[in-house]
Design a protein around this motif. Structure first.
Motif, PDB file in Angstrom:
ATOM      1  N   GLN A  56     -42.141 -46.436  18.313  1.00  0.00           N
ATOM      2  CA  GLN A  56     -42.627 -46.698  16.958  1.00  0.00           C
ATOM      3  C   GLN A  56     -43.307 -48.064  16.865  1.00  0.00           C
ATOM      4  N   GLU A  59     -46.639 -47.744  18.506  1.00  0.00           N
ATOM      5  CA  GLU A  59     -47.549 -46.937  17.686  1.00  0.00           C
ATOM      6  C   GLU A  59     -48.135 -47.740  16.532  1.00  0.00           C
ATOM      7  N   ARG A  60     -47.365 -48.663  15.971  1.00  0.00           N
ATOM      8  CA  ARG A  60     -47.899 -49.523  14.900  1.00  0.00           C
ATOM      9  C   ARG A  60     -49.055 -50.368  15.432  1.00  0.00           C
ATOM     10  N   LYS A  63     -52.140 -48.191  16.127  1.00  0.00           N
ATOM     11  CA  LYS A  63     -52.824 -47.837  14.883  1.00  0.00           C
ATOM     12  C   LYS A  63     -53.728 -48.978  14.419  1.00  0.00           C
ATOM     13  N   ASN A  64     -53.251 -50.224  14.570  1.00  0.00           N
ATOM     14  CA  ASN A  64     -54.060 -51.389  14.194  1.00  0.00           C
ATOM     15  C   ASN A  64     -55.283 -51.546  15.092  1.00  0.00           C
ATOM     16  N   PRO A  67     -58.722 -45.930  17.460  1.00  0.00           N
ATOM     17  CA  PRO A  67     -58.585 -44.650  18.163  1.00  0.00           C
ATOM     18  C   PRO A  67     -58.577 -44.742  19.686  1.00  0.00           C
TER      19      PRO A  67
END
Length: 77
Positions: A56, A59-60, A63-64, A67
Motif C-alpha cells: 500500500q 502504491e501511494r 500513484k503520485n 502510469p
C-alpha cells in the motif's frame, strides 16, 4: 494484505546509460537506482525508487509518479 519490502519501478532499458539518465528524474522519491536483471534471455536495466514496508505504501508513491510506475517486490537487489 501482503507485507515485506516493496519498491516502485519507473522504467526498463536495454542500455545502462539511458537507465542512468532516468535516475535523476526520480531523486525526490528516495533511493533511485538502476538494477540489472534478465528477462526473456535479454539483459535489462530497470530504474527503481524507494523501499517500502507494505504494498500500500509503494502504491501511494506509484500513484503520485504516474502510469509508468509499477509496484514490485524488492528482490534481487
Amino acid at each position: 494484505t501482503a507485507s515485506g519490502q516493496f519498491t516502485v519501478q519507473v522504467g526498463a532499458f536495454s542500455n545502462f546509460t539511458n537507465a542512468q539518465k532516468q535516475v535523476s528524474r526520480f531523486k525526490a522519491y528516495g533511493n533511485p537506482r538502476v538494477v540489472e536483471t534478465t528477462r526473456a534471455g535479454k539483459k535489462l536495466f530497470v530504474v527503481r525508487v524507494g523501499t517500502y514496508p507494505t504494498r500500500q505504501a509503494a502504491e501511494r508513491v506509484a500513484k503520485n509518479i504516474g502510469p509508468e510506475a509499477k509496484v514490485m517486490a524488492a528482490t534481487g537487489e
